[in-house]
Scaffold this active site. Structure first.
Site, short mmCIF file in Angstrom:
data_model
loop_
_atom_site.label_atom_id
_atom_site.label_comp_id
_atom_site.label_asym_id
_atom_site.label_seq_id
_atom_site.Cartn_x
_atom_site.Cartn_y
_atom_site.Cartn_z
N LYS B 167 42.23 9.07 108.38
CA LYS B 167 42.67 9.74 107.14
C LYS B 167 41.70 10.89 106.84
CE LYS B 167 41.05 9.89 103.67
NZ LYS B 167 40.39 10.16 102.38
N THR B 178 36.48 11.30 101.70
CA THR B 178 36.10 10.73 102.98
C THR B 178 37.06 11.03 104.09
OG1 THR B 178 37.33 8.74 102.62
CG2 THR B 178 35.04 8.69 101.99
N GLU B 257 44.37 19.67 103.25
CA GLU B 257 44.79 19.88 101.88
C GLU B 257 44.97 21.36 101.53
OE1 GLU B 257 42.01 18.57 98.79
OE2 GLU B 257 43.25 16.80 98.69
N ASN B 376 41.95 21.00 94.34
CA ASN B 376 40.57 20.58 94.15
C ASN B 376 40.01 20.88 92.78
OD1 ASN B 376 39.85 19.30 96.68
ND2 ASN B 376 40.46 21.28 97.53
#
Lengths: 381, 381
Positions: B167, B178, B257, B376
């Protein structure tokens, strides 16, 4: 229009380098009786032609004039770019009756494109007939790129004048690729002026860090005419330079491209000052932290994650974070309620205590915003 | 639903750690006959409680189970956070009849908040009654955070099975803090499995760099059951791991992302491979360059400005840049017309030739987009 220190004159023109039609070319002349200089340049290995030229000029510590242009960085332009810088210095030397080797050249703008030399050469001819003492405002405007306001600072100490101009900040105005600054004084420069100027630069311009990117053109130049006939003490001289460069640094970070917040990152309790600077820089360059601040998000976990990447002595289980006065993390764990943190002001005070020693340092940065991405993805196309 | 390699079983549950109500807690059990393990952890000095715990566990190279959760990183949570990790390992040990000291714990999610332990403990009880071989899909989904798709890779060599899940990517899913990965195999592990696994990790996971930020929780775990009874040659074993970890790395960067482009940065002509990696990383972490790529702007000047900041031997006047096949800069100056560069594909190939030696390296990154800033700056509030 404010005047330059005694012994200096300058002028600027719209030579057609910038499509906006605003001032883009300027000469600063030092009429003496002294022609002392000190300079600090970018640490980037890839440097623009004017930096290669000017580094040689300032080795002699004798500078009679500086010529600066916006509208083109003359970086990554090969042998032709260097020839153009050389020609610019020669033209200024010819117009002012000095040696080209005493002329500093600074350029700022897009990387990888040659300068329109005919415009520069004819522009210099016009400027040279128009040099005057009361030109501080014009000179400061001619080096603006994406700056929204000109940056000027002046001070006087015991009859000595100091005046400084600057543009950008690190890579604040990044497509434009440079931070430039010229500081002028009519003081008699001390013998160790370069050493003092380097120290001042380290504690001012080198402690603002907009996006961690280092440009190809950064130049900070100190010119001393000695026209006041006054020698300051070393500490008076250094303090005056700290005033000028500190003020200009604050102006630069306050005008950072696309920023909505100015962030003062203060690291306390470090073992050494350089380690405190390392930790502060690790925070200043952490995109996640900078996005959180843009979003008014008191996400102190990102502060600790950034601190932990720095090359500095720390106890990872004993770090404190104080965000705008709220002690959000103590001993690396949650403490006061992070929802008490207010982001109402532009200035954000981020304090990190490493609880290891007594050294401290502050680095100024700004947030990472939608506008930063927009301005830096849309500039050159 | 794909099966785990022989000797492994697993299960996952929605324990209520994620507000989305999706799978968020999983156990992977190694039934042997061997319980070999190797692991690589984050280099961040500030590490989460599960990393502190698991580093000790894997020192013994004997791991009987791994328990992983999303929905909370358990980082910067102080002594209580460590006690919670310890309790989690003890609960798994008790349920499976093994020692807590043989249980690796991994967590991913927001930093600075304690885990809801009652939900975890009751979730583990349910999972333990449901462990089965055909659980690869569930196990991979339970560690997802902002990942839009699960990341799974499988391969088989000479009757030996390998399966890997992952992930995030570095700090690709950064508020979530992480990158986690578990690679399982039923091969008999070679004695130098840790050395091989570290080398593979260096050339796969450590060569993807989304935003330069290093997390508090990164863990990559290799578990070997030996249930196939087969020993591969060292090169067969290493190649299979390269396949698994290389595939997972590509999947991670492709799902970064907020990204719109995947950028393969290949540095050629470096003096050493580590210098090539240094230069590639300097490019991968340069916000200006990443914004330009988001804007489909062939601004190669930013490439050279980024290259020049790297700690590597170079001749600043002899660097070539090839962008999507167009040789835009030669000898550090303009060459082919940059407007010929097409950004039609998601993949952008950026090649830099330092013309100094024969070493080469590729680092994968992504662009810096409006969505990156949005995701973010908005996550935790």
């Amino acid at each position: 229009m404010k005047s330059l220190p005694k012994g200096f004159r300058g002028a600027a023109i719209a030579a057609g380098l910038k499509s906006s039609g605003t001032l883009d070319l300027t000469i600063i002349e030092n009429l003496g009786p002294h022609f002392d200089a000190a300079a600090v340049y970018t640490t980037n290995k890839v440097v623009a032609a004017p930096v290669i030229w000017s580094r040689e000029v300032t080795k002699g510590k004798l500078v009679r004039a500086a010529v600066l242009n916006s509208g083109g960085a003359n970086a990554c332009t090969g042998p032709q770019g260097f020839a153009d810088t050389h020609k610019t210095a020669e033209k200024v030397g010819e117009l002012l009756g000095v040696s080209a080797g005493e002329v500093v050249v600074c350029s700022t703008g897009l990387i990888g494109e040659l300068l329109p030399m005919p415009k520069i050469l004819s522009g210099l001819e016009s400027i040279a007939t128009n040099l005057k003492p009361d030109s501080l405002d014009d000179v400061s405007r001619a080096i603006m790129t994406t700056d929204s306001v000109p940056k000027v600072a002046t001070t006087s100490v015991n009859g000595v004048e100091f005046a400084g101009i600057a543009k950008g900040a690190g890579m604040l105005a990044p497509a434009l690729a440079t931070m430039l600054s010229v500081v002028m004084t009519d003081a008699l420069l001390p013998n160790n002026a370069q050493e003092i100027f380097t120290r001042v630069t380290d504690r001012t311009y080198n402690r603002i860090d907009s996006d961690g990117c280092t440009s190809t053109n950064d130049t900070v130049l100190l010119m001393g005419s000695g026209a006041s006939g006054v020698s300051l003490s070393e500490s008076e001289f250094e303090n005056a330079l700290m005033d000028i460069c500190g003020s200009l640094s604050s102006q630069l970070i306050a005008d950072a491209e696309g920023s909505t917040k100015t962030v003062a990152i203060t690291i306390k309790g470090a073992v050494t000052e350089s380690e405190a600077v390392e930790v502060a820089r690790a925070c200043a360059r952490n995109n996640l932290l900078k996005c959180a601040i843009f979003g008014a998000d008191p996400n102190w976990g990102r502060v600790l994650a950034a601190v932990g990447t720095a090359d500095a002595q720390m106890d990872a289980l004993n770090i404190d974070v104080i965000l705008n006065g709220i002690h959000v993390a103590k001993e690396s764990a949650p403490n006061e309620d992070k929802n008490l943190v207010s982001f109402a002001e532009r200035l954000v005070n981020l304090e990190v205590n490493l609880n290891m020693g007594s050294a401290t340092a502050t680095v100024m940065t700004n947030d990472l915003s939608h506008d930063y991405v927009h301005e830096n993805s849309a500039y050159s196309t």
